[in-house]
Design a protein around this motif. Structure first.
Motif, short mmCIF file in Angstrom:
data_model
loop_
_atom_site.label_atom_id
_atom_site.label_comp_id
_atom_site.label_asym_id
_atom_site.label_seq_id
_atom_site.Cartn_x
_atom_site.Cartn_y
_atom_site.Cartn_z
N ALA A 3 0.80 -1.09 -0.02
CA ALA A 3 -0.04 -0.08 0.10
C ALA A 3 0.82 1.29 -0.09
O ALA A 3 0.49 2.11 -0.46
N ALA A 4 1.92 1.40 0.61
CA ALA A 4 2.80 2.34 0.82
C ALA A 4 3.76 2.39 -0.21
O ALA A 4 4.31 3.47 -0.87
N ARG A 5 4.10 1.20 -0.69
CA ARG A 5 5.22 1.16 -2.06
C ARG A 5 4.78 0.11 -3.03
O ARG A 5 5.25 -1.06 -3.35
N PRO A 6 4.04 0.71 -3.96
CA PRO A 6 3.34 -0.11 -4.94
C PRO A 6 4.56 -0.76 -5.85
O PRO A 6 4.42 -2.00 -6.48
N ASP A 7 5.48 -0.20 -6.14
CA ASP A 7 6.71 -0.42 -6.95
C ASP A 7 7.34 -1.96 -6.34
O ASP A 7 7.88 -2.41 -7.04
N LEU A 8 6.97 -2.14 -5.07
CA LEU A 8 7.56 -3.46 -4.51
C LEU A 8 6.77 -4.72 -4.58
O LEU A 8 7.06 -5.64 -4.27
N ALA A 9 5.55 -4.49 -5.32
CA ALA A 9 4.81 -5.38 -5.73
C ALA A 9 5.49 -6.75 -6.15
O ALA A 9 5.30 -7.97 -5.56
N PRO A 10 6.24 -6.48 -7.26
CA PRO A 10 7.00 -7.63 -7.71
C PRO A 10 7.82 -8.55 -6.66
O PRO A 10 7.95 -9.83 -6.61
N VAL A 11 8.56 -7.72 -5.94
CA VAL A 11 9.27 -8.46 -4.84
C VAL A 11 8.50 -9.15 -3.58
O VAL A 11 8.88 -10.22 -3.39
N LEU A 12 7.50 -8.40 -3.37
CA LEU A 12 6.42 -8.95 -2.67
C LEU A 12 5.83 -10.48 -3.06
O LEU A 12 5.70 -11.20 -2.36
N ARG A 13 5.75 -10.49 -4.28
CA ARG A 13 5.23 -11.69 -4.95
C ARG A 13 6.03 -12.66 -5.14
O ARG A 13 5.81 -13.87 -4.63
N ASN A 14 7.42 -12.39 -5.44
CA ASN A 14 8.37 -13.29 -5.20
C ASN A 14 8.73 -13.87 -3.86
O ASN A 14 8.82 -15.15 -3.53
N LEU A 15 8.41 -13.19 -2.75
CA LEU A 15 8.53 -13.56 -1.52
C LEU A 15 7.45 -14.52 -0.99
O LEU A 15 7.62 -15.44 -0.38
N GLN A 16 6.37 -14.27 -1.59
CA GLN A 16 5.02 -15.05 -1.36
C GLN A 16 5.22 -16.20 -1.93
O GLN A 16 4.68 -17.31 -1.33
N GLN A 17 5.71 -16.27 -3.25
CA GLN A 17 6.06 -17.81 -3.82
C GLN A 17 7.06 -18.44 -2.93
O GLN A 17 6.79 -19.65 -3.00
N ASP A 18 8.05 -17.80 -2.59
CA ASP A 18 8.82 -18.43 -1.43
C ASP A 18 8.13 -19.07 -0.33
O ASP A 18 8.15 -20.18 0.17
N HIS A 19 7.03 -18.25 0.19
CA HIS A 19 6.32 -18.77 1.37
C HIS A 19 5.62 -20.06 0.97
O HIS A 19 5.47 -21.14 1.59
N SER A 20 5.04 -19.93 -0.34
CA SER A 20 4.14 -21.18 -0.74
C SER A 20 5.27 -22.52 -0.90
O SER A 20 4.93 -23.22 -0.28
N MET A 21 6.43 -22.16 -1.34
CA MET A 21 7.18 -23.41 -1.71
C MET A 21 7.63 -23.90 0.09
O MET A 21 7.84 -25.13 0.05
N ILE A 22 8.19 -22.94 0.71
CA ILE A 22 8.47 -23.21 2.07
C ILE A 22 7.22 -24.18 2.89
O ILE A 22 7.55 -25.29 3.47
N SER A 23 6.14 -23.66 2.66
CA SER A 23 5.16 -24.19 3.20
C SER A 23 4.87 -25.71 2.73
O SER A 23 4.66 -26.66 3.53
N HIS A 24 4.93 -25.85 1.40
CA HIS A 24 5.22 -27.22 0.96
C HIS A 24 6.12 -28.12 1.60
O HIS A 24 5.89 -29.20 2.10
N LEU A 25 7.24 -27.48 1.59
CA LEU A 25 8.40 -28.56 2.06
C LEU A 25 8.08 -28.70 3.60
O LEU A 25 8.57 -29.57 4.11
#
Length: 156
Positions: free
Chosen positions: A75-97
């Motif tokens: 919300a404060a830094r929309p330019d970071l959306a791609p970084v945040l999506r990468n981090l969320q993908q990592d979260h999903s992978m780690i959750s699977h592991l």
């Protein structure tokens, strides 16, 4: 900006570092428990507790980030959306592991099997933490986030 506000902002980056350090320590302790389990010195119950505790703590940290911290940053830094999506993908992978480790723990798999799961988690977790710290720590020091750190980063 007041000194108190500046201190509060910088506290967010310190809190993230603290949570990451505690999760790294939890992983280290869990690995040691698995290693001791190989020599039959560690009761299976203790090993289960370490594995369950580590899985729960790491999952709570990522859930807090996904639900509270990342939306506030975006919300404060929309330019970071791609970084945040990468981090969320990592979260999903780690959750699977973590699910794999949890299943192996519940099945009372051998310490060797558990160690293999932990190695995979450790590799992804460390890479994820380093990326997150590079991308977000400086950002956190400049954002006025109105959230409970325990909810945003997982209580540890």
């Amino acid at each position: 900006m007041t000194e108190r506000e500046t201190t509060r902002l910088i506290a967010w980056s310190h809190e993230m570092r603290r949570v990451h350090a505690r999760l790294r320590e939890a992983l280290r302790v869990t690995r040691e428990a698995v290693d001791r389990g190989e020599s039959a010195e560690t009761p299976a119950r203790e090993l289960l507790l370490f594995c369950h505790g580590f899985c729960s703590a790491l999952d709570a940290h990522h859930t807090g980030e996904d639900r509270t911290l990342f939306p506030a940053i975006e919300a404060a830094r929309p330019d970071l959306a791609p970084v945040l999506r990468n981090l969320q993908q990592d979260h999903s992978m780690i959750s699977h592991l973590l699910g794999g480790l949890q299943a192996a723990t519940d099945a009372r798999s051998s310490p060797g099997v558990l160690a293999g799961h932990l190695e995979g988690i450790a590799a992804i977790m460390e890479s994820h933490f380093r990326y997150e710290e590079r991308q977000l720590l400086a950002v956190l020091e400049g954002l006025a986030l109105d959230a409970d750190p325990g909810k945003a980063l997982g209580s540890l």
